[in-house]
Design a protein around this motif. Structure first.
Motif, PDB file in Angstrom:
ATOM      1  N   ARG A 489       0.821  -1.216   0.000  1.00 44.38           N
ATOM      2  CA  ARG A 489       0.000   0.000   0.000  1.00 44.38           C
ATOM      3  C   ARG A 489       0.857   1.270   0.000  1.00 44.38           C
ATOM      4  O   ARG A 489       0.582   2.219  -0.732  1.00 44.38           O
ATOM      5  N   ASN A 490       1.895   1.274   0.830  1.00 40.61           N
ATOM      6  CA  ASN A 490       2.660   2.504   1.041  1.00 40.61           C
ATOM      7  C   ASN A 490       3.805   2.704   0.073  1.00 40.61           C
ATOM      8  O   ASN A 490       4.199   3.841  -0.194  1.00 40.61           O
ATOM      9  N   HIS A 491       4.380   1.603  -0.441  1.00 37.46           N
ATOM     10  CA  HIS A 491       5.580   1.722  -1.273  1.00 37.46           C
ATOM     11  C   HIS A 491       5.442   1.043  -2.637  1.00 37.46           C
ATOM     12  O   HIS A 491       6.416   0.994  -3.388  1.00 37.46           O
ATOM     13  N   GLY A 492       4.267   0.517  -2.938  1.00 33.64           N
ATOM     14  CA  GLY A 492       4.143  -0.295  -4.149  1.00 33.64           C
ATOM     15  C   GLY A 492       3.645   0.420  -5.385  1.00 33.64           C
ATOM     16  O   GLY A 492       3.522  -0.206  -6.445  1.00 33.64           O
ATOM     17  N   GLN A 493       3.327   1.727  -5.301  1.00 33.64           N
ATOM     18  CA  GLN A 493       2.722   2.401  -6.450  1.00 33.64           C
ATOM     19  C   GLN A 493       3.607   2.348  -7.688  1.00 33.64           C
ATOM     20  O   GLN A 493       3.119   2.114  -8.804  1.00 33.64           O
ATOM     21  N   ALA A 494       4.910   2.581  -7.512  1.00 34.00           N
ATOM     22  CA  ALA A 494       5.807   2.606  -8.676  1.00 34.00           C
ATOM     23  C   ALA A 494       5.829   1.245  -9.376  1.00 34.00           C
ATOM     24  O   ALA A 494       5.737   1.167 -10.610  1.00 34.00           O
ATOM     25  N   ALA A 495       5.981   0.159  -8.609  1.00 29.38           N
ATOM     26  CA  ALA A 495       6.033  -1.178  -9.204  1.00 29.38           C
ATOM     27  C   ALA A 495       4.706  -1.535  -9.862  1.00 29.38           C
ATOM     28  O   ALA A 495       4.664  -2.175 -10.922  1.00 29.38           O
ATOM     29  N   ILE A 496       3.601  -1.141  -9.264  1.00 33.18           N
ATOM     30  CA  ILE A 496       2.277  -1.439  -9.831  1.00 33.18           C
ATOM     31  C   ILE A 496       2.091  -0.708 -11.154  1.00 33.18           C
ATOM     32  O   ILE A 496       1.652  -1.300 -12.159  1.00 33.18           O
ATOM     33  N   ARG A 497       2.445   0.571 -11.192  1.00 32.62           N
ATOM     34  CA  ARG A 497       2.301   1.336 -12.440  1.00 32.62           C
ATOM     35  C   ARG A 497       3.252   0.838 -13.523  1.00 32.62           C
ATOM     36  O   ARG A 497       2.906   0.790 -14.706  1.00 32.62           O
ATOM     37  N   GLN A 498       4.450   0.492 -13.126  1.00 28.36           N
ATOM     38  CA  GLN A 498       5.455   0.042 -14.096  1.00 28.36           C
ATOM     39  C   GLN A 498       4.981  -1.183 -14.869  1.00 28.36           C
ATOM     40  O   GLN A 498       5.343  -1.381 -16.029  1.00 28.36           O
ATOM     41  N   ASN A 499       4.155  -1.998 -14.252  1.00 25.64           N
ATOM     42  CA  ASN A 499       3.675  -3.227 -14.891  1.00 25.64           C
ATOM     43  C   ASN A 499       2.260  -3.086 -15.460  1.00 25.64           C
ATOM     44  O   ASN A 499       1.589  -4.084 -15.719  1.00 25.64           O
ATOM     45  N   GLY A 500       1.814  -1.840 -15.667  1.00 22.70           N
ATOM     46  CA  GLY A 500       0.561  -1.623 -16.378  1.00 22.70           C
ATOM     47  C   GLY A 500      -0.694  -1.718 -15.546  1.00 22.70           C
ATOM     48  O   GLY A 500      -1.766  -2.034 -16.072  1.00 22.70           O
ATOM     49  N   HIS A 501      -0.607  -1.438 -14.230  1.00 22.68           N
ATOM     50  CA  HIS A 501      -1.771  -1.459 -13.357  1.00 22.68           C
ATOM     51  C   HIS A 501      -1.939  -0.084 -12.722  1.00 22.68           C
ATOM     52  O   HIS A 501      -1.016   0.735 -12.718  1.00 22.68           O
ATOM     53  N   ILE A 502      -3.095   0.150 -12.136  1.00 21.37           N
ATOM     54  CA  ILE A 502      -3.368   1.412 -11.456  1.00 21.37           C
ATOM     55  C   ILE A 502      -3.508   1.132  -9.967  1.00 21.37           C
ATOM     56  O   ILE A 502      -4.369   0.346  -9.555  1.00 21.37           O
ATOM     57  N   PRO A 503      -2.669   1.734  -9.118  1.00 24.93           N
ATOM     58  CA  PRO A 503      -2.759   1.459  -7.677  1.00 24.93           C
ATOM     59  C   PRO A 503      -4.094   1.919  -7.106  1.00 24.93           C
ATOM     60  O   PRO A 503      -4.574   3.018  -7.418  1.00 24.93           O
ATOM     61  N   CYS A 504      -4.685   1.122  -6.262  1.00 28.74           N
ATOM     62  CA  CYS A 504      -5.940   1.517  -5.614  1.00 28.74           C
ATOM     63  C   CYS A 504      -5.717   2.652  -4.618  1.00 28.74           C
ATOM     64  O   CYS A 504      -6.680   3.324  -4.222  1.00 28.74           O
ATOM     65  N   THR A 505      -4.461   2.871  -4.205  1.00 24.92           N
ATOM     66  CA  THR A 505      -4.170   3.952  -3.264  1.00 24.92           C
ATOM     67  C   THR A 505      -3.968   5.289  -3.964  1.00 24.92           C
ATOM     68  O   THR A 505      -3.849   6.310  -3.299  1.00 24.92           O
ATOM     69  N   ALA A 506      -3.925   5.289  -5.310  1.00 25.82           N
ATOM     70  CA  ALA A 506      -3.821   6.549  -6.049  1.00 25.82           C
ATOM     71  C   ALA A 506      -5.152   7.292  -5.991  1.00 25.82           C
ATOM     72  O   ALA A 506      -6.206   6.704  -5.698  1.00 25.82           O
ATOM     73  N   THR A 507      -5.115   8.580  -6.290  1.00 25.91           N
ATOM     74  CA  THR A 507      -6.325   9.406  -6.179  1.00 25.91           C
ATOM     75  C   THR A 507      -7.457   8.855  -7.037  1.00 25.91           C
ATOM     76  O   THR A 507      -8.571   8.618  -6.565  1.00 25.91           O
ATOM     77  N   GLU A 508      -7.211   8.660  -8.340  1.00 26.75           N
ATOM     78  CA  GLU A 508      -8.222   8.120  -9.230  1.00 26.75           C
ATOM     79  C   GLU A 508      -8.381   6.615  -9.064  1.00 26.75           C
ATOM     80  O   GLU A 508      -9.453   6.054  -9.300  1.00 26.75           O
ATOM     81  N   GLY A 509      -7.292   5.967  -8.643  1.00 27.86           N
ATOM     82  CA  GLY A 509      -7.354   4.517  -8.460  1.00 27.86           C
ATOM     83  C   GLY A 509      -8.343   4.102  -7.401  1.00 27.86           C
ATOM     84  O   GLY A 509      -9.018   3.064  -7.530  1.00 27.86           O
ATOM     85  N   GLU A 510      -8.486   4.904  -6.361  1.00 27.56           N
ATOM     86  CA  GLU A 510      -9.440   4.574  -5.299  1.00 27.56           C
ATOM     87  C   GLU A 510     -10.865   4.541  -5.845  1.00 27.56           C
ATOM     88  O   GLU A 510     -11.646   3.644  -5.522  1.00 27.56           O
ATOM     89  N   ARG A 511     -11.190   5.519  -6.708  1.00 28.43           N
ATOM     90  CA  ARG A 511     -12.528   5.543  -7.309  1.00 28.43           C
ATOM     91  C   ARG A 511     -12.729   4.369  -8.254  1.00 28.43           C
ATOM     92  O   ARG A 511     -13.772   3.693  -8.228  1.00 28.43           O
ATOM     93  N   LEU A 512     -11.717   4.096  -9.087  1.00 29.56           N
ATOM     94  CA  LEU A 512     -11.843   3.014 -10.060  1.00 29.56           C
ATOM     95  C   LEU A 512     -11.943   1.653  -9.384  1.00 29.56           C
ATOM     96  O   LEU A 512     -12.659   0.759  -9.860  1.00 29.56           O
ATOM     97  N   CYS A 513     -11.210   1.459  -8.281  1.00 27.72           N
ATOM     98  CA  CYS A 513     -11.254   0.173  -7.583  1.00 27.72           C
ATOM     99  C   CYS A 513     -12.573  -0.047  -6.854  1.00 27.72           C
ATOM    100  O   CYS A 513     -12.904  -1.181  -6.482  1.00 27.72           O
ATOM    101  N   ASP A 514     -13.327   1.044  -6.627  1.00 27.83           N
ATOM    102  CA  ASP A 514     -14.621   0.918  -5.944  1.00 27.83           C
ATOM    103  C   ASP A 514     -15.778   0.678  -6.906  1.00 27.83           C
ATOM    104  O   ASP A 514     -16.915   0.449  -6.478  1.00 27.83           O
ATOM    105  N   GLU A 515     -15.512   0.772  -8.223  1.00 28.73           N
ATOM    106  CA  GLU A 515     -16.598   0.607  -9.192  1.00 28.73           C
ATOM    107  C   GLU A 515     -17.121  -0.825  -9.182  1.00 28.73           C
ATOM    108  O   GLU A 515     -16.369  -1.769  -9.011  1.00 28.73           O
TER     109      GLU A 515
END
Length: 515
Positions: A489-515
């Motif tokens: 959650r706290n340190h994984g955003q870079a690795a998640i984005r690098q592999n073509g995913h959107i972190p749920c902890t990102a601003t827009e990612g939180e909304r998208l993960c709740d859909e």
């Protein structure tokens, strides 16, 4: 103990060396007397007269041919200097005679002498008088030099006309200096100034400089970032999604690097298989159940009530096609559903512009979360209508329906699609990008699989799903699984984005993960 690390030992040893060197320098300056030194060197010793050599040719100068007693005449230029650390006064010369020093020319007689000094030292000339002891005996080989006061670094030169001896005969400066010495100077070229620092001072300066550079290098190179809060040691197994495997592997390595003593193994065997493995640990101890985390592409419908799901990332997937199958304009969702229902046997049945190639459906097995998301989001909840007709999508299969096979991982699907004429399959976007030279990505209803477009432009692209991390019930305090998920959650955003995913902890990612 952490303070006994190699870096700390080197740093302390280097600092100690610097302190010792400083102490030695202070002791040296206080205890070792600063010596007074008069140095001398012969800067020129040349023959003159009949047969003397000038430049590259032998010439007859003839200047002293007729002068009495000038047989085998020579000119000597002698430099005398204060190359010590202190000035030399009149009373520092220890000679009992009126003069201070004596120059001895072996086997040669003196016929004349001239004194020169560098600019700014005209005061020296006043000492070169017969009343101060300056001079020589006619026909003698000894030149008397007066008690000339010399500041540190000052020098004068004597040009002496001699006869009767050979070039290179021994020349010596004789005399004494109180608390010092007279010595032949061989430490520098003729016109060089004496060194600013003594040899000991230079050595200590080098040691101090090396110590400072070593300490600075340790400060720059070492990683002073503190480990993440809640670092836990032990062993953890990450199972489940092959689509999320690259992210899981990267985060596992980073966690092990930042939290020494941890061992995280990633065993991606499919989302459903991973969640099922975790659910089957019902009878295990709480500590054993806390040693496994399962990643799943989307919500696993078979997960029991004992499992807890945490949204981690929005995963984006894409259809991929054989490179020679020109589907770059994309397919509509209706066309995809026709193909996977079994209604299209050859590609030109779908579109006359496409080649007359057999439709080959390269699918995932029932354990795949990527397949589950495909069925839910692209096929509108329907199962793939074509049964598996071949273990390896063998085109020789004699059937009226399209050929279909099921494979165990995303990597296997990409390889099979790339190698099979007429093949189509599905993959997580990050891994599909790595195979862009061997497969084509297929747009859906005019929208391409684009992470930025989904996150920032609200793209309607349908083939996407939430990546969930499953654990067995609530994790005990201090568990490695809980620490690892906190790290994600706290340190994984870079690795998640690098592999073509959107972190749920990102601003827009939180909304998208709740859909």
């Amino acid at each position: 103990m952490e303070w006994l690390s190699a870096e700390n030992v080197v740093a302390v040893a280097t600092a100690g060396l610097g302190i010792v060197a400083s102490a030695v320098m202070v002791w040296y300056e206080r205890r070792v007397p600063r010596r007074k030194r008069v140095g001398y060197r012969v800067q020129m010793d040349n023959p003159i007269g009949d047969g003397a050599q000038s430049g590259r040719a032998n010439v007859r100068l003839g200047l002293f041919d007729e002068a009495p007693g000038m047989h085998r005449a020579t000119l000597v230029l002698l430099r005398i200097e204060n190359d010590g650390s202190q000035g030399i006064a009149h009373e520092d010369y220890t000679s009992r005679e009126l003069h201070g020093l004596t120059v001895e020319f072996t086997d040669r007689a003196i016929h004349g002498v001239s004194v020169t000094q560098p600019p700014g030292t005209d005061h020296l000339m006043s000492h070169f008088t017969p009343h101060a002891g300056f001079g020589y005996d006619v026909g003698g080989s000894t030149l008397r030099i007066p008690r000339v006061p010399l500041n540190r670094g000052e020098h004068f030169k004597l040009l002496v006309l001699l006869s009767g001896g050979d070039v290179g005969c021994d020349i010596r400066l004789v005399g004494g200096i109180r608390d010092g010495e007279v010595h032949p100077n061989r430490s520098a070229t003729p016109d060089d100034k004496p060194p600013l620092f003594s040899r000991a001072a230079r050595l200590i300066t080098i040691i101090l400089t090396a110590s400072v550079v070593t300490l600075a290098s340790i400060v720059i190179v070492r990683d002073d970032d503190p480990p993440p809060l809640g670092c836990e040691k032990g062993t953890l197994t990450v199972v489940g999604s092959t689509a999320f495997a690259l992210v899981a592997q990267g985060l596992a390595k980073e966690y092990e690097k930042d939290c020494e003593g941890s061992d995280i193994k990633v065993e991606a065997r499919g989302s459903t298989a991973g969640v099922g493995e975790l659910a089957a640990m019902e009878g295990e101890s709480r500590a054993r159940r806390a040693s496994v985390v399962a990643f799943s592409d989307g919500r696993d419908k078979g997960a029991g009530s004992a499992l807890r799901a945490e949204p981690v990332a929005l995963s984006v997937f894409t259809l991929v096609a054989y490179k020679g199958l020109d589907l770059r304009q994309g397919l509509t969702l209706a066309q995809v559903r026709r193909v996977y229902s079994g209604a299209v046997r050859y590609w030109d049945d779908l579109d006359p512009a496409l080649p007359h190639w057999r439709v080959v459906l390269v699918s995932r097995d029932a354990d795949s979360g990527t397949r589950q998301v495909f069925q839910d989001r692209v096929l509108a909840g329907r199962w793939e209508g074509v049964p598996s007709t071949s273990l390896g999508c063998d085109l020789q299969t004699d059937t009226a329906a399209p050929v279909r096979c099921e494979l165990g991982s995303t990597a296997d699907v990409l390889k099979k699609v790339a190698a099979t004429k007429g093949a189509i399959g599905y993959s997580e976007l990050g891994q599909a990008r790595q195979h862009r030279l061997t497969v084509n990505r297929v747009a859906l209803d005019g929208a391409t699989a684009d992470v930025d477009a989904i996150e920032y432009d609200d793209s309607p692209y349908p083939y996407r799903g939430v990546e969930n991390a499953y654990t067995y019930a609530d994790l005990p305090a201090g568990s490695l699984a809980g620490s690892f998920l906190t790290y994600v959650r706290n340190h994984g955003q870079a690795a998640i984005r690098q592999n073509g995913h959107i972190p749920c902890t990102a601003t827009e990612g939180e909304r998208l993960c709740d859909e």
